[in-house]
Design a protein around this motif. Structure first.
Motif, PDB file in Angstrom:
ATOM      1  N   LEU A 280       2.230  27.060  29.422  1.00  0.00           N
ATOM      2  CA  LEU A 280       2.369  28.312  28.675  1.00  0.00           C
ATOM      3  C   LEU A 280       2.392  28.073  27.174  1.00  0.00           C
TER       4      LEU A 280
ATOM      5  N   GLN B  42      13.559  35.309  39.741  1.00  0.00           N
ATOM      6  CA  GLN B  42      13.122  34.569  40.926  1.00  0.00           C
ATOM      7  C   GLN B  42      13.684  33.147  40.934  1.00  0.00           C
ATOM      8  N   LEU B  43      13.762  32.511  39.753  1.00  0.00           N
ATOM      9  CA  LEU B  43      14.320  31.162  39.688  1.00  0.00           C
ATOM     10  C   LEU B  43      15.811  31.198  40.022  1.00  0.00           C
TER      11      LEU B  43
ATOM     12  N   MET C 184      11.393  19.823  41.224  1.00  0.00           N
ATOM     13  CA  MET C 184      11.608  21.214  40.801  1.00  0.00           C
ATOM     14  C   MET C 184      11.584  21.343  39.273  1.00  0.00           C
TER      15      MET C 184
ATOM     16  N   ARG D  48      16.536  31.245  43.617  1.00  0.00           N
ATOM     17  CA  ARG D  48      16.333  29.951  44.274  1.00  0.00           C
ATOM     18  C   ARG D  48      17.425  28.964  43.900  1.00  0.00           C
TER      19      ARG D  48
ATOM     20  N   GLN E  16       8.187  20.669  38.008  1.00  0.00           N
ATOM     21  CA  GLN E  16       7.285  21.820  38.184  1.00  0.00           C
ATOM     22  C   GLN E  16       7.496  22.847  37.080  1.00  0.00           C
ATOM     23  N   LEU E  17       8.778  23.086  36.760  1.00  0.00           N
ATOM     24  CA  LEU E  17       9.094  24.045  35.699  1.00  0.00           C
ATOM     25  C   LEU E  17       8.535  23.577  34.369  1.00  0.00           C
TER      26      LEU E  17
ATOM     27  N   VAL F 232      10.353  36.217  36.166  1.00  0.00           N
ATOM     28  CA  VAL F 232      10.343  34.795  36.552  1.00  0.00           C
ATOM     29  C   VAL F 232      11.768  34.240  36.596  1.00  0.00           C
TER      30      VAL F 232
ATOM     31  N   ARG G  93       6.091  21.573  33.831  1.00  0.00           N
ATOM     32  CA  ARG G  93       4.625  21.660  33.834  1.00  0.00           C
ATOM     33  C   ARG G  93       4.161  23.069  33.518  1.00  0.00           C
ATOM     34  N   ARG G  94       4.831  24.049  34.130  1.00  0.00           N
ATOM     35  CA  ARG G  94       4.436  25.441  33.890  1.00  0.00           C
ATOM     36  C   ARG G  94       4.725  25.826  32.438  1.00  0.00           C
TER      37      ARG G  94
END
Lengths: 217, 167
Positions: free
Chosen positions: A12, A82-83, A1, A86, A4-5, A79, A7-8
């Motif tokens: 950016l 949404q995080l 998780m 989760r 992934q963050l 964003v 990487r995004r």
């Protein structure tokens, strides 16, 4: 998780690529180093004595440039909401963003500090101290940057305000980082690194609180 | 609300439908009272949370990985978006963005769906598809809370008119 963050966030913020940031802060940094001799004249000893400080100021100013892209676009996109849904804490999100921000500007800044030092005719000892100082100071600058960006993301005119807010907070890093050049030893750099560490430790909590506050406005 | 049920929150503009949704999602603190829920919650609101500069497929893939959803692409064909996967999100129209955000919501796999104006900007065909997905979710035991001033074509849907509770 978290990976992934990261990487995004790197996608950016890293320069180049379709979604990436730009090389503008680095070009800005080099431009300052290049313009300085034109402003004060080609007096080599003067340039060598003051050049390290100029590199520090240029690095500080260059780190202000990407501030408005650090938090505000994702806040607007939802964003962070949404995080949070989760169950990912805002603190973790900010910590990842600080890492990505540092990775996106510090290595390239260190790299371009070499040509900048050559342009200003710094001596070997000073170059070493500037590089070590920037290495110790940039994590702190990244932490302040993300923290300020989170605080000002929901405000109008946040971009100009964040630059103004960053400068006073960066003063301790500047004093000890650039101050080590005057003394000619690395003791100031140790203090600079200590301040950096404190800032990196505080920033996720301050930034997380700022995100939560922004959510309620 | 029990599993399998749906609730339609209605009310005029500005009455607080979206705020109520954010309170239910846990993003806003209620002025008084509390929210109790079991299970994770997925929220669809006016913010798509998909990167505008990325192709739709890539943008959905990010959330698919975060949500550990194996078949993140499958929902795209259910929503008739196969041909849009290579198009950067910022080029999509209002209705296409809404469908994309809905795909993100479905991939999350949460039992509780909070849908804020899910049918805004959609054409009749897309409305039918989304209503079908909502029905399927409820028949699988999921919960759906919908805030909308549009009529919803759901058979066993209770309605909560916020006007009755307004101060």
């Amino acid at each position: 998780m978290i990976w992934q963050l990261l990487r995004r966030d790197l996608g950016l913020l890293l320069p180049g690529g379709k979604s990436g940031g730009t090389l503008l802060p680095l070009l800005f940094f080099l431009a300052v180093a290049m313009l300085y001799p034109f402003a004060v004249g080609p007096d080599a000893p003067l340039l060598a004595r003051t050049g390290g400080g100029v590199i520090w100021i240029a690095a500080l100013l260059a780190s202000i440039l990407p501030l408005d892209r650090l938090i505000a676009p994702d806040l607007e996109l939802g964003v962070f909401d949404q995080l949070a849904l989760r169950g990912i804490s805002d603190e973790a999100v900010i910590a990842v963003r600080i890492t990505a921000h540092w990775l996106s500007f510090a290595p390239l800044l260190l790299f371009s500090a070499l040509p900048a030092a050559a342009l200003l005719g710094l001596e070997d000892g000073s170059v070493r101290l500037v590089m070590l100082g920037l290495l110790a100071g940039t994590p702190g600058l990244a932490a302040i940057g993300v923290m300020i960006a989170a605080l000002t993301a929901s405000l109008r005119g946040g971009a100009a305000l964040s630059g103004l807010m960053l400068i006073p907070l960066a003063v301790p890093i500047l004093i000890f980082g650039a101050g080590s050049l005057a003394r000619g030893d690395a003791s100031g750099i140790a203090l600079c690194a200590a301040i950096s560490l404190v800032l990196v430790a505080i920033a996720p909590f301050a930034g997380g609180a700022a995100l939560r506050a922004a959510r309620e406005t | 609300m029990d599993g399998g049920s749906a609730l339609h929150i209605t009310g005029s503009n500005g009455i607080g439908k979206s705020s109520l949704m954010r309170i239910l999602a846990g993003l806003l603190r209620p002025y008084s009272g509390s929210v109790q829920r079991t299970g994770t919650v997925a929220l669809l609101d006016e913010n798509p949370a998909l990167d505008p500069q990325l192709p739709l497929g890539k943008a959905l893939q990010f959330w698919g990985r975060v949500d550990r959803c194996d078949d993140a692409g499958e929902i795209a064909s259910v929503l008739d978006m196969d041909s849009l996967l290579d198009v950067p999100f910022r080029y999509l129209s209002t209705g296409q963005r809404k469908r994309a955000a809905f795909a993100r919501l479905v991939n999350q796999g949460a039992p509780i769906w909070l849908l804020d104006e899910p049918l805004n900007g959609l054409d009749a065909e897309a409305r039918k598809r989304i209503t079908a997905l909502i029905k399927l979710h409820c028949s699988d035991g999921g919960i759906c809370v919908i805030a909308s001033h549009q009529a919803m074509d759901l058979p066993d849907c209770e309605t909560l008119p916020l006007e009755e509770y307004a101060l």
